[in-house]
Design a protein around this motif. Structure first.
Motif, PDB file in Angstrom:
ATOM      1  N   SER A 128       0.825  -1.209   0.000  1.00 53.08           N
ATOM      2  CA  SER A 128       0.000   0.000   0.000  1.00 53.08           C
ATOM      3  C   SER A 128       0.861   1.261   0.000  1.00 53.08           C
ATOM      4  O   SER A 128       0.538   2.254  -0.664  1.00 53.08           O
ATOM      5  CB  SER A 128      -0.925   0.005   1.221  1.00 53.08           C
ATOM      6  OG  SER A 128      -1.914  -0.986   1.098  1.00 53.08           O
TER       7      SER A 128
ATOM      8  N   ALA B  31      -5.794   1.464  -2.818  1.00 55.59           N
ATOM      9  CA  ALA B  31      -4.864   0.342  -2.670  1.00 55.59           C
ATOM     10  C   ALA B  31      -5.606  -0.975  -2.497  1.00 55.59           C
ATOM     11  O   ALA B  31      -5.040  -2.048  -2.741  1.00 55.59           O
ATOM     12  CB  ALA B  31      -3.945   0.577  -1.479  1.00 55.59           C
TER      13      ALA B  31
ATOM     14  N   TRP C 135      -2.040   6.606  -4.657  1.00 55.11           N
ATOM     15  CA  TRP C 135      -3.269   5.934  -4.219  1.00 55.11           C
ATOM     16  C   TRP C 135      -3.430   6.044  -2.711  1.00 55.11           C
ATOM     17  O   TRP C 135      -2.459   5.904  -1.953  1.00 55.11           O
ATOM     18  CB  TRP C 135      -3.232   4.457  -4.613  1.00 55.11           C
ATOM     19  CG  TRP C 135      -3.423   4.222  -6.082  1.00 55.11           C
ATOM     20  CD1 TRP C 135      -3.620   5.168  -7.051  1.00 55.11           C
ATOM     21  CD2 TRP C 135      -3.425   2.953  -6.743  1.00 55.11           C
ATOM     22  NE1 TRP C 135      -3.760   4.573  -8.274  1.00 55.11           N
ATOM     23  CE2 TRP C 135      -3.645   3.214  -8.124  1.00 55.11           C
ATOM     24  CE3 TRP C 135      -3.268   1.640  -6.319  1.00 55.11           C
ATOM     25  CZ2 TRP C 135      -3.711   2.204  -9.067  1.00 55.11           C
ATOM     26  CZ3 TRP C 135      -3.338   0.626  -7.263  1.00 55.11           C
ATOM     27  CH2 TRP C 135      -3.549   0.897  -8.625  1.00 55.11           C
TER      28      TRP C 135
END
Length: 397
Positions: A217, A231, A226
């Motif tokens: 992530s 994610a 993101w």
């Protein structure tokens, strides 16, 4: 039993262990964690797994598969409840470790249950199908992240409730002590039979995998901007593609351990690079996540089959050897990746950890003995030894 085992693995691995990496950016923001501290906490999860899987193999052989399977689900529920309520890093760290330890408790009793309930020819496929439950858990955690957004506490509360449901299901499906078989050998005998090449390969693969499991992530946040919800798409790709790992047992039977092992180690390394390389695109990142998911679940299935075949009379311990080696690699790898990312660069960390997967290529399985044939009277007798199942078959023309 196989369906319940699949579900238990989904909850313990997908929710209690690997979902932490998915929600790490939001947790970092709320609790003010640095990448190195986040890596240490993730490493603690893997360390809890290491301790638990050794205890689980012992308790499974002593008390039976059902009791240990129920304990795994309850420990997952307790750990994820602690994560949901964590007010600081000092509270979060032991909760993550406890939740991660549930995965170590879950795998050995399920391998033992399969060896009790199924004939030898069906055990490897069943084991790898159950093992693929990890992908289902990861796949489901992605949409939860999309729905929950920044509400990571709510997500872990839902995960904890699901673990309680799984405790009830395994209580009615996994064989109990009355059906368990004691497979006791002395400790020295077990040490002499440990597959060293399996240990090395699994350790390197486990260390390499932390690049995405613990920091996936953060990598897509850095490279693509993101947030935690976006994610979740990466986790969804990992989970969906990982389902193909359910066929690992059949692939090993058809192509051999070394060939399957080598192909998917390459896929693991390539997937890691595609997600974390500077200049990646959303399409490349999702494709890399899919490669990583398919490779990781298949490789864990390969190590499962490899370990059980090495210790066919003690399946829980055979699984423990490979999976413990993976977890030790992850316990070491997570904090090292965090330090490299913080003090060096994300690109350096990604390429170093992708390279670890290639090093695992040099650890090859022992050759499978060829069938021994002899002529007796007017016919031919062939003795075929199955290293995967620990059996011999006599064929006579």
């Amino acid at each position: 039993m196989a369906a319940a085992g699949f579900g238990l693995i989904a909850v313990c691995y997908g929710f209690a262990r690997f979902a932490f990496g998915l929600f790490l950016p939001g947790i970092n923001a709320d609790l003010s964690l640095s990448p190195s501290v986040g890596g240490l906490i993730a490493g603690g999860s893997f360390l809890g797994y290491c301790v638990a899987i050794v205890l689980s193999a012992h308790f499974t052989e002593r008390f039976g598969a059902r009791s240990v399977s129920i304990a795994a689900a309850l420990v997952a529920a307790l750990g994820m409840t602690g994560i949901a309520l964590a007010p600081s890093a000092l509270w979060l760290a032991p909760a993550v470790m406890l939740a991660g330890s549930s995965t170590g408790l879950a795998s050995p009793p399920l391998a033992a249950a399969v060896s009790i309930a199924l004939p030898p020819a069906r055990r490897d496929p069943a084991n790898t199908v159950i093992n693929a439950g990890t992908s289902a858990g990861v796949m489901l955690s992605g949409p939860v992240a999309l729905l929950a957004g920044a509400q990571w506490r709510l997500a872990f509360a839902v995960f904890a409730a699901t673990a309680c449901v799984m405790a009830v299901l395994v209580a009615f499906t996994v064989p109990g002590p009355a059906r368990a078989e004691a497979r006791a050998t002395d400790g020295a005998g077990l040490r002499h039979r440990l597959p060293v090449r399996l240990i090395v390969a699994a350790w390197l693969m486990g260390a390499s995998s932390t690049a995405l499991w613990s920091f996936g992530s953060e990598l897509v946040a850095l490279r693509l901007g993101w947030d935690g919800g976006e994610a979740g798409g990466l986790w969804l790709a990992i989970g969906i593609a990982g389902i193909v790992g359910a066929a690992a047992g059949r692939w090993v039977a058809r192509f051999g351990i070394d060939r399957v092992h080598g192909v998917f180690l390459g896929a693991l390394a390539l997937g890691t690079v595609l997600v974390g390389i500077d200049g990646t695109t959303p399409a490349l990142a999702l494709f890399g996540g899919a490669l990583f998911g398919a490779a990781y679940i298949t490789l864990t299935g390969v190590y499962l089959v490899w370990g059980v075949s090495a210790l066919p009379d003690r399946p829980a311990s055979g699984l423990m050897v490979g999976f413990l080696s993976i977890a030790i690699g992850q316990a070491v790898g997570a904090p090292v990746f965090g330090v490299l990312m913080e003090r060096g660069s994300a690109g350096l960390a990604v390429f170093v950890f992708a390279g670890l997967a290639f090093l695992a290529l040099f650890a090859r399985s022992a050759p499978v003995p060829r069938p021994v044939e002899a002529r007796a009277g007017g016919g031919r007798v062939a003795i075929r030894f199955s290293r995967q199942h620990g059996t011999c078959q006599l064929h006579r023309d």
